[in-house]
Design an enzyme around this catalytic site. Structure first.
Site, PDB file in Angstrom:
ATOM      1  N   HIS A  75      -3.782  -4.552  -0.395  1.00 23.39           N
ATOM      2  CA  HIS A  75      -3.393  -5.147   0.884  1.00 23.39           C
ATOM      3  C   HIS A  75      -3.250  -6.657   0.698  1.00 23.39           C
ATOM      4  CE1 HIS A  75      -3.296  -1.755   3.622  1.00 23.39           C
ATOM      5  NE2 HIS A  75      -4.200  -1.225   2.824  1.00 23.39           N
ATOM      6  N   CYS A 106       0.839  -1.201   0.000  1.00 26.09           N
ATOM      7  CA  CYS A 106       0.000   0.000   0.000  1.00 26.09           C
ATOM      8  C   CYS A 106       0.876   1.253   0.000  1.00 26.09           C
ATOM      9  CB  CYS A 106      -0.975  -0.049   1.174  1.00 26.09           C
ATOM     10  SG  CYS A 106      -2.317   1.153   1.027  1.00 26.09           S
ATOM     11  N   GLU A 135      -2.111  -8.812   2.578  1.00 26.22           N
ATOM     12  CA  GLU A 135      -2.432  -9.574   3.790  1.00 26.22           C
ATOM     13  C   GLU A 135      -3.935  -9.672   4.035  1.00 26.22           C
ATOM     14  OE1 GLU A 135      -1.608  -6.479   3.629  1.00 26.22           O
ATOM     15  OE2 GLU A 135      -2.589  -5.321   5.197  1.00 26.22           O
TER      16      GLU A 135
END
Lengths: 283, 209
Positions: free
Chosen positions: B185, B83, B187
């Site tokens: 993102h 990001c 994750e």
């Protein structure tokens, strides 16, 4: 112009670690531990999850951080947390245990600067302004015909819902969640009118909430009301519904209605060590 | 050698979520608030939430810039920015008019609020545009979770490894040698993100030369 997909968000009201389901903000029945239900929707490839600690405000405490941690450590899609968040420190505590977003509602009405403080500290993308709206006869002070309520729909504020949404976005809210008190728990569909009014007036993403009973309701929120996301809960797990529908099946029904959702992908193989607790790849 | 990853921590970052994802994948890692606390590591992740200028100020104040120049640029450890961790790799960002790391030529600009809802928030498709070994884990038709009001405009298109459409194409993934980054993102992008994160964890400096 864009291939950004509308989001399906699973919402869980939690008390003492258990997901509970109410009707018009009352008559709750407990269902299952929140980490079990969030794992269930993650395996169905839900796009996002919101958990509300529904006792936090009444007990004058911040959200249950152990509960948030249990959810976030096994949830690899965005997590929003609400309930009992009154200060920037509360927000920080929630983000530090793995949430991406904070939902503020009554606390923002009492202290609108909380929106600005949170946006400054963590960025607008982390701040969801959640509004409880009720249909009323339009008046000079409530021209939209929708009034803002707080404290679990028990207190009415005299504030116009559209005006509050505009102000919230100006203060720095990154998303606005419109939760219809009239539709909540009815399974009769979202309040498209207020959703549409707010979507036209603010440029941040709008989340439709309250009343989803089937795929067509969700499709209408996206197609007819301009929502970027829709909250579902009863459809997925409420024992009050005659039949529940899983996330995957619901998205397939959406696709049949011509609404493209995030496509299903086959989950990858097991994690590379057995010492880590894996998530069962069930449907 | 087994990977031992460093996740750089800062107050407004999402290092905890990255740590949970690595734990799920069984990847050994440490989360550090300060370079002095870092032991031997094989890979480095710079997560990111928040503004470019604030992030740069923090990296500078905590001594991370020197650390990263040493380990990533000189020693060639595999690096992953997430990001804002992608945006700070470029020369500068219009967000807070920030001077950034300048590892990759280009700058970071804002989406047009007149044309699209901002932030660009939600799941969007990523199309692979390079044969960098990291990008190999982006399968056709896969979606990732984005939250961004700004996007990188690299001067050198060969550094772009994946693109996404939002009011036009922008760089969703960049990769040049041992420097990799995702605007989304990774994750929080479900199984697609975890697969890509797992790919990063298995990359060796040799593969990335």
């Amino acid at each position: 112009m864009t291939s950004l997909l509308p989001r399906l968000i699973a919402c869980f009201d939690v008390r003492d670690g258990l997901v509970t389901k109410g009707l018009a903000f009352q008559d709750n029945i407990d269902i299952a531990p929140v980490e079990e239900l969030t794992r269930f929707v993650y395996n169905g490839q839900i796009d996002e999850v919101i958990v509300f600690d529904i006792l936090a405000s009444a007990e004058r405490r911040g959200p249950d951080l152990d509960m948030v941690r249990k959810v976030s450590r096994q949830l690899f899609v965005p997590l929003c947390v609400g309930g009992g968040i009154r200060t920037v420190d509360d927000m920080h505590a929630v983000l530090a245990v793995g949430a991406e977003k904070i939902s503020i509602d009554s606390a923002a009405v009492r202290n609108p600067d909380l929106i600005a403080q949170g946006a400054r500290e963590f960025g607008s993308q982390a701040i969801v302004l959640s509004m409880q709206v009720k249909r009323v006869t339009p008046t000079e002070s409530i021209p939209s015909g929708y009034e803002i309520a707080i404290d679990g729909a028990r207190t009415f504020t005299g504030m116009d819902a559209v005006a509050w949404a505009i102000r919230g976005a100006e203060l720095g809210a990154g998303e606005i969640c419109i939760n219809s008190i009239d539709q909540d728990g009815t399974h009769a569909g979202f309040d498209l009118e207020i959703t549409r009014m707010v979507a036209h007036q603010v440029s941040v993403p709008i989340i439709a909430s309250g009343g989803a009973g089937n795929a067509a309701h969700i499709a209408a929120a996206f197609r007819d009301a301009g929502a970027s996301a829709a909250i579902v809960s009863s459809i997925l797990y409420s024992p009050r519904m005659a039949q529940n529908t899983g996330v995957r099946a619901l998205k397939e029904q959406m696709a049949d209605l011509g609404i493209a959702m995030r496509p299903w992908i086959e989950a990858p193989k097991r994690p590379r060590t057995d010492t880590v607790q894996g998530i069962p790849h069930t449907r | 050698m087994k990977p031992n990853m460093l996740v750089i921590d800062y107050r407004t970052g999402n290092s905890q979520s990255v740590s949970y994802a690595l734990t799920h994948l069984g990847v050994a890692h440490q989360v550090a608030l300060h370079p002095d606390l870092v032991g031997d590591v094989t890979h480095i992740i710079l997560p990111g939430v928040g503004a470019a200028g604030t992030t740069m100020d923090y990296l500078d104040a905590a001594g991370w810039i020197e650390f990263l120049n040493e380990r990533v640029r000189l020693q060639g450890l595999p690096f992953l920015g997430v990001c804002v961790g992608l945006q700070v790799l470029f020369d500068r960002s219009d967000e807070q008019d920030a001077t950034c790391l300048g590892w990759l030529p280009g700058h970071v600009i804002a989406f047009d609020r007149e044309a699209v809802r901002v932030p660009h928030m939600g799941w969007n498709f990523v199309t692979r545009t390079s044969d960098h070994p990291f990008a190999a884990a982006i399968t056709p038709g896969s979606c990732f979770y984005f939250v961004n009001s700004y996007f990188a405009a690299p001067d050198d298109v060969s550094n772009v490894a994946g693109t996404t459409d939002y009011d036009g194409e922008f760089a969703a993934v960049v990769a040049r040698g041992n420097i990799m980054a995702t605007q989304f993102h990774i994750e929080k992008s479900g199984p697609s993100g975890l697969a890509l994160l797992d790919r990063f964890a298995t990359l060796t400096p040799k593969e990335l030369e």
